[in-house]
Scaffold this motif. Structure first.
Motif, mmCIF file in Angstrom:
data_model
loop_
_atom_site.group_PDB
_atom_site.id
_atom_site.type_symbol
_atom_site.label_atom_id
_atom_site.label_comp_id
_atom_site.label_asym_id
_atom_site.label_seq_id
_atom_site.Cartn_x
_atom_site.Cartn_y
_atom_site.Cartn_z
ATOM 1 N N ALA A 1 -41.076 12.702 21.231
ATOM 2 C CA ALA A 1 -41.407 11.103 21.025
ATOM 3 C C ALA A 1 -40.100 10.420 20.682
ATOM 4 N N LEU A 2 -39.047 10.950 19.806
ATOM 5 C CA LEU A 2 -38.079 10.348 19.541
ATOM 6 C C LEU A 2 -36.919 9.895 20.530
ATOM 7 N N PHE A 3 -37.045 10.593 21.635
ATOM 8 C CA PHE A 3 -36.220 10.213 22.845
ATOM 9 C C PHE A 3 -36.934 9.049 23.621
ATOM 10 N N VAL A 4 -38.044 8.690 23.348
ATOM 11 C CA VAL A 4 -38.749 7.421 23.739
ATOM 12 C C VAL A 4 -38.633 6.213 22.751
ATOM 13 N N VAL A 5 -38.814 6.517 21.610
ATOM 14 C CA VAL A 5 -38.852 5.345 20.696
ATOM 15 C C VAL A 5 -37.475 4.747 20.271
ATOM 16 N N LYS A 6 -36.431 5.736 20.536
ATOM 17 C CA LYS A 6 -35.243 4.929 20.410
ATOM 18 C C LYS A 6 -34.707 4.000 21.060
ATOM 19 N N ASP A 7 -35.333 3.716 22.259
ATOM 20 C CA ASP A 7 -34.982 2.477 22.937
ATOM 21 C C ASP A 7 -36.074 1.185 22.746
ATOM 22 N N PHE A 8 -37.076 1.422 21.701
ATOM 23 C CA PHE A 8 -37.993 0.503 21.377
ATOM 24 C C PHE A 8 -37.204 -0.870 20.554
ATOM 25 N N SER A 9 -38.053 -1.784 20.589
ATOM 26 C CA SER A 9 -37.544 -3.155 19.963
ATOM 27 C C SER A 9 -37.980 -2.664 18.396
ATOM 28 N N TRP A 10 -37.637 -3.271 17.422
ATOM 29 C CA TRP A 10 -38.157 -3.019 15.997
ATOM 30 C C TRP A 10 -39.260 -3.297 15.887
ATOM 31 N N GLN A 11 -40.182 -4.222 16.472
ATOM 32 C CA GLN A 11 -41.511 -4.483 16.542
ATOM 33 C C GLN A 11 -42.338 -3.489 16.885
ATOM 34 N N MET A 12 -41.862 -2.979 18.244
ATOM 35 C CA MET A 12 -42.609 -1.989 18.945
ATOM 36 C C MET A 12 -42.405 -0.607 17.969
ATOM 37 N N LEU A 13 -41.246 -0.461 17.485
ATOM 38 C CA LEU A 13 -41.056 0.755 16.826
ATOM 39 C C LEU A 13 -42.233 0.892 15.417
ATOM 40 N N ILE A 14 -42.328 -0.250 14.971
ATOM 41 C CA ILE A 14 -43.391 -0.163 13.657
ATOM 42 C C ILE A 14 -44.564 0.105 14.036
ATOM 43 N N VAL A 15 -44.951 -0.580 15.252
ATOM 44 C CA VAL A 15 -46.358 -0.351 15.717
ATOM 45 C C VAL A 15 -46.452 1.224 16.205
ATOM 46 N N ALA A 16 -45.502 1.736 16.825
ATOM 47 C CA ALA A 16 -45.452 3.131 16.986
ATOM 48 C C ALA A 16 -45.563 4.014 15.888
ATOM 49 N N ALA A 17 -44.787 3.515 14.963
ATOM 50 C CA ALA A 17 -44.797 4.346 13.717
ATOM 51 C C ALA A 17 -46.251 4.418 13.067
ATOM 52 N N TYR A 18 -46.868 3.399 13.274
ATOM 53 C CA TYR A 18 -48.263 3.191 12.379
ATOM 54 C C TYR A 18 -49.337 3.899 13.239
ATOM 55 N N CYS A 19 -49.259 3.591 14.392
ATOM 56 C CA CYS A 19 -50.364 4.131 15.473
ATOM 57 C C CYS A 19 -50.290 5.468 15.909
ATOM 58 N N PHE A 20 -48.972 5.903 15.968
ATOM 59 C CA PHE A 20 -48.943 7.415 16.589
ATOM 60 C C PHE A 20 -47.951 8.197 15.708
ATOM 61 N N GLY A 21 -46.875 7.828 15.320
ATOM 62 C CA GLY A 21 -45.854 8.909 14.704
ATOM 63 C C GLY A 21 -46.513 8.879 13.237
ATOM 64 N N GLY A 22 -47.081 8.086 12.562
ATOM 65 C CA GLY A 22 -47.632 8.180 11.220
ATOM 66 C C GLY A 22 -48.755 9.040 11.224
ATOM 67 N N ILE A 23 -49.559 8.934 12.303
ATOM 68 C CA ILE A 23 -50.629 9.897 12.274
ATOM 69 C C ILE A 23 -50.131 11.330 12.356
ATOM 70 N N LEU A 24 -49.247 11.692 13.324
ATOM 71 C CA LEU A 24 -48.941 12.936 13.639
ATOM 72 C C LEU A 24 -48.174 13.469 12.332
ATOM 73 N N ASN A 25 -47.400 12.543 11.751
ATOM 74 C CA ASN A 25 -46.724 13.189 10.535
ATOM 75 C C ASN A 25 -47.777 13.363 9.345
ATOM 76 N N HIS A 26 -48.749 12.539 9.366
ATOM 77 C CA HIS A 26 -49.676 12.770 8.313
ATOM 78 C C HIS A 26 -50.545 14.121 8.729
ATOM 79 N N SER A 27 -50.898 14.154 9.688
ATOM 80 C CA SER A 27 -51.351 15.857 10.343
ATOM 81 C C SER A 27 -50.339 16.840 9.870
ATOM 82 N N LEU A 28 -49.003 16.488 9.844
ATOM 83 C CA LEU A 28 -48.228 17.517 9.651
ATOM 84 C C LEU A 28 -48.010 17.697 8.091
#
Length: 321
Positions: free
Chosen positions: A57-84
């Motif tokens: 997923a890092l290779f996808v989010v690296k090109d996101f705007s900062w606003q999209m990055l925060i949304v992705a972190a909350y809605c996807f990355g954060g969930i996955l990291n919490h599962s980890l």
């Protein structure tokens, strides 16, 4: 600031934590539960695929705007990291490779720790096992808020802020309540994590690193999956100090919602905890339980009867009461 909480102290009790005695009673009645003990051979593949997914997923989010990055972190990355993080919780009980292969469990813990961004797998285990053995102990159980937290965040708005700041309290509370010198494995954990973080920044960029760390922090605060932090041991019903949740978020959290079952039988992997409830339903169905972690967060913030004080505590043996 909102309504003040109605409690002005923790719930102090003189009884032992309830899980050891209930475990004995359940095993006397249902000895077949012992067949559930052991490790889950599928766990390492599930956890490993989650790590790989987050790295890809890092290779996808690296090109996101900062606003999209925060949304992705909350809605996807954060969930996955919490599962980890909850994978690390399973590993802390040696449920990935069993008690006979402790170092393999620690190595998998290092790997699952990587996308989280902050070294925690060894330190978490050190304190978490004491939380099980000495649940409610005023000194040893660092899962319980400090007196300062309870006094400062004693209103509706204060509890809202406290929930947001939960990651900070989770990280630093053990260092204040029950500091311990770092172990060799903790130092190794830090070195491995630093090397991984440097590689991510060097080859993928700072946005990828921010995505990982921000996701971890956001998903530990005001986030549905973080509801389990409060649902597990905060006293929503007088006299009950552990609560289970049987809803769908268990699917992505290794059944951590089966928390009474987990504390009764920490040697049983999360994938088999529903079997414990099926075998011994009379021990669990009659106890208060939660139906929604989001509702837990709402009730914790809005209900004046619940707050950081709403924890059962025990005086440490040998200390004056």
């Amino acid at each position: 600031m909102g309504q003040k909480v109605s409690r002005n102290d923790f719930e102090w009790v003189g009884t032992e934590e309830p899980h050891a005695s209930r475990r004995k009673i359940i095993l006397e009645k249902y000895p077949q539960i012992k067949k559930l003990f052991g490790y889950d051979p599928k766990f390492k593949w599930i956890a490993g695929s989650m790590v790989l997914t987050q790295i890809l997923a890092l290779f996808v989010v690296k090109d996101f705007s900062w606003q999209m990055l925060i949304v992705a972190a909350y809605c996807f990355g954060g969930i996955l990291n919490h599962s980890l993080m909850l994978a690390v919780h399973e590993i802390s009980h040696n449920l990935a490779f069993g008690h006979s292969r402790p170092m393999l469990n620690r190595i998998l813990g290092f790997i699952c720790n990587l996308p989280i961004g902050l070294p925690m797998s060894i330190s978490f285990r050190k304190y978490h096992l004491e939380h099980h053995r000495y649940q409610g102990d005023e000194v040893v159980d660092t899962d319980i808020p400090t007196l300062l937290e309870a006094k400062l965040f004693n209103s509706t708005f204060g509890k809202f802020v406290w929930v947001i700041l939960q990651p900070i309290f989770y990280i630093f509370r053990p260092l204040i309540i029950n500091p311990k010198p770092p172990t060799r494995l903790e130092i190794i954990n830090v070195i491995i994590q630093l090397i991984f973080n440097i590689l991510i920044v060097s080859f993928i960029g700072w946005k990828a690193m921010v995505y990982l760390v921000l996701g971890s922090i956001l998903a530990m605060g005001l986030h549905p999956v973080a509801g389990h932090f409060i649902s597990e041991h905060y006293m929503f019903a007088k006299g009950f100090e552990t609560y289970s949740y049987y809803g769908p978020l268990n699917w992505i959290t290794f059944n951590v919602g089966y928390h009474n079952e987990h504390h009764d039988f920490p040697a049983i992997p999360g994938s088999r905890l529903p079997e414990v409830k099926k075998i011994a339903p009379e021990f669990y169905e009659s106890m208060p339980q939660h139906s929604s972690w989001t509702r837990v967060l709402y009730d914790f913030i809005m209900d004046p009867a619940v707050g950081p004080y709403a924890r059962i505590k025990r005086h440490q043996k040998g200390l004056e009461t």
